[in-house]
Design a protein around this motif. Structure first.
Motif, short mmCIF file in Angstrom:
data_model
loop_
_atom_site.label_atom_id
_atom_site.label_comp_id
_atom_site.label_asym_id
_atom_site.label_seq_id
_atom_site.Cartn_x
_atom_site.Cartn_y
_atom_site.Cartn_z
N LEU A 301 0.80 -1.23 0.00
CA LEU A 301 0.00 0.00 0.00
C LEU A 301 0.83 1.28 0.00
N THR A 302 2.06 1.23 0.54
CA THR A 302 2.84 2.46 0.69
C THR A 302 4.12 2.48 -0.14
N VAL A 303 4.50 1.36 -0.75
CA VAL A 303 5.75 1.31 -1.52
C VAL A 303 5.47 1.04 -3.00
N ARG A 304 4.63 0.06 -3.28
CA ARG A 304 4.39 -0.33 -4.67
C ARG A 304 3.62 0.75 -5.42
N VAL A 305 4.08 1.05 -6.61
CA VAL A 305 3.41 2.01 -7.49
C VAL A 305 2.72 1.22 -8.61
N PHE A 306 1.41 1.28 -8.65
CA PHE A 306 0.66 0.51 -9.63
C PHE A 306 0.72 1.18 -11.01
N GLN A 307 0.39 0.40 -12.00
CA GLN A 307 0.43 0.91 -13.37
C GLN A 307 -0.58 2.04 -13.55
N GLY A 308 -0.12 3.12 -14.15
CA GLY A 308 -0.96 4.28 -14.37
C GLY A 308 -0.98 5.26 -13.21
N MET A 309 -0.20 4.97 -12.17
CA MET A 309 -0.13 5.86 -11.01
C MET A 309 1.30 6.37 -10.85
N GLN A 310 1.43 7.54 -10.26
CA GLN A 310 2.74 8.14 -10.06
C GLN A 310 3.25 7.98 -8.64
N GLN A 311 2.40 7.54 -7.73
CA GLN A 311 2.82 7.34 -6.35
C GLN A 311 1.99 6.21 -5.74
N PRO A 312 2.44 5.67 -4.61
CA PRO A 312 1.68 4.57 -3.98
C PRO A 312 0.29 5.01 -3.54
N LEU A 313 -0.50 4.02 -3.17
CA LEU A 313 -1.87 4.30 -2.76
C LEU A 313 -1.93 5.15 -1.49
N LEU A 314 -1.07 4.84 -0.53
CA LEU A 314 -1.08 5.54 0.75
C LEU A 314 0.32 5.99 1.12
N LYS A 315 0.38 7.06 1.88
CA LYS A 315 1.63 7.47 2.48
C LYS A 315 1.82 6.72 3.80
N PRO A 316 3.05 6.56 4.27
CA PRO A 316 3.28 5.77 5.49
C PRO A 316 2.48 6.25 6.69
#
Length: 498
Positions: A301-316
């Motif tokens: 949730l906080t490290v992996r960057v999914f395709q089409g996104m520029q940042q992870p889903l959540l910040k730490p």
């Protein structure tokens, strides 16, 4: 007053509130007596005689003898007679009233735990709001003392309930199960404690490193050179022992929770929404458990960057705050469904009679009535088994949040970790405002030395230490709660099939 300030005022006000309101308003009584619970009443002896075809015995001629006078002879209140196990009687129901529950076993302990937990929650909320606008520096967080007392009371009551199995000669099976559960959880804890922290996010490695370094420095300043108070293996061994004991305390509450959950699903079979809520309340602790497993929670949730996104889903910091808020959600959902779980337990009296009709042979009227009345007599014990583990988990989490330096507002802004060890340098020395012309140099030096010693001792228990040990305790409590409940569900599934 100058040291504690507003916190002492909050504590004194809440103590006064407890003294004035607790005799009149009780959250514990409201749960049992104001949420629509009803209990089953056993039939009278006359009704059992009529339904069972047992003729009524006539008293001996010559008037009442001494046996009939005390109710132990024929026709008296204590007369025993046999009835068929397959007897068909209609059990009447009655609302659970205050006059009924105040005489039950462990009612006083149950009422004190729940009411004190509510008052502690109020103190904690007021303190958190105050600290949000006026952060702590060198003050003592008195709300943590309240939370610690709640944890102590919960552990004490769970221990007293577990000790009951070792005092009765008839509880050999329960006693063996407690011992086996303690050994199994001890083994599981040893395995967990050697898992790499890149997999299980316990924070114990950083906590031990901080504690060992600070403790070594403190002992050196006191003239006791040392490389550390304890080795890592000794610390982890005692942690594993504590985990095993906590697992044994959670064994029967978890099994009881599984039984009530299974029965609640049966009684709510026609209500899809209620079944969803019941299953959600059962699964939520498992979600909390996996939120401490780094590869499938934090990294995902906080490290992996999914395709089409520029940042992870959540910040730490958002992830940490959501994890704390989920704990509050679990407790709120469980307590909201508590009347349904308790009613499913009280319905066991009716189920026992239905099961008894399937058996052959005869039973005495006293045993028949005891099977019904014993369910209600143990209502407070069952309620404690349901509520005490939840309260323990909740207040462990609250201490983890406050002492670990997290923030409830982490969703909106980054958390600011309060480093306890950094604030000591900002405080003016005790003797700075004292005129040296007074000649009290020895008093000034003693006060300064005492302050330095307390500051050094406080630095031993830093934020990293609290974050590691309380974080692991929080995770383990939810793990044992879900593990024992899951074991109970497996047992109920097997028992119903056989």
């Amino acid at each position: 007053m100058a040291v504690l300030g507003a916190q002492l005022v909050i504590t004194l006000v809440m103590v006064s509130v407890i003294q004035k309101l607790s005799p009149h308003y009780s959250f514990a009584k409201w749960i049992l007596c104001r949420t629509g619970l009803h209990r089953y009443l056993h039939p009278t002896d006359d009704e059992l005689r009529t339904r069972g075809g047992v003729p009524k015995e006539k008293p001996p001629k010559g008037g009442r003898n001494k046996h009939a006078a005390n109710g132990s002879g024929p026709g008296g209140a204590g007369t025993q007679f046999h009835i068929p196990r397959s007897i068909e009687v209609e059990l009447l129901t009655s609302p659970v009233l205050e006059r009924d529950v105040i005489h039950l076993r462990y009612f006083t302990e149950y009422q004190w735990l729940l009411d004190f937990s509510v008052y502690t929650g109020i103190v904690y909320v007021i303190s958190e709001v105050f600290h949000f606008y006026f952060p702590l520096r060198q003050e003592i967080n008195l709300s943590m003392v309240w939370c610690l007392l709640v944890i102590f009371f919960a552990l004490k009551l769970l221990s007293s309930l577990t000790v009951l199995y070792f005092q009765s000669e008839e509880s050999i099976g329960e006693r063996s199960m407690v011992i086996v559960a303690c050994l199994v959880y001890l083994l599981v804890a040893m395995v967990v404690l050697i898992v790499d922290e890149r997999i299980l996010e316990t924070g114990l490695e950083d906590a031990y490193a901080s504690f060992n370094a600070s403790a070594s420095k403190f002992l050196t300043e006191q003239g006791l050179p040392s490389s550390g108070p304890a080795s890592k293996i000794v610390v982890k061994f005692f942690l594993a022992m504590g985990c095993g004991l906590l697992g044994s305390l959670f064994t029967f509450p978890g099994l009881r929770m599984a039984k009530m959950h299974w029965d609640s699903l049966k009684y709510c079979r026609g209500n899809r929404l209620m079944q969803v809520l019941l299953n959600l309340s059962f699964v939520l602790p498992f979600i909390l458990v996996i939120l401490w497993i780094r590869p499938i929670s934090r990294d995902y949730l906080t490290v992996r960057v999914f395709q089409g996104m520029q940042q992870p889903l959540l910040k730490p910091h958002v992830f940490e705050t959501l994890r704390l808020l989920l704990v509050i959600l679990v407790v709120v959902v469980r307590f909201a469904l508590m009347p349904i779980y308790l009613q499913s337990y009280l319905n066991l009296a009716h189920d026992k009679i239905l099961d008894l009709r399937k058996e052959a042979g005869r039973i005495t009227n006293v045993e028949f009535k005891q099977k019904i009345s014993s369910i209600f007599y143990y209502l407070c014990v069952v309620t404690l088994q349901f509520a005490a583990p939840l309260i323990l988990c909740l207040y462990l989490t609250l201490m983890y949040k406050s002492l670990g330096g997290f923030s409830w507002a982490g969703i909106f802004r980054e958390s600011v970790v309060l480093q306890h060890e950094c604030a000591a340098n900002d405080v003016e020395p005790v003797g700075a405002a004292v005129s040296q012309g007074d000649g009290d140099f020895n008093i000034i030096e003693s006060a300064q030395s005492l302050q330095a010693s307390f500051s050094s001792l406080k630095n031993v228990f830093s934020t990293e230490v609290y974050k590691g040990f309380l974080g692991f305790a929080t995770w383990w409590s939810y793990f044992t709660l879900f593990a024992t409940s899951s074991l109970g569900i497996v047992y109920q599934s097997y028992f119903n099939k056989t």
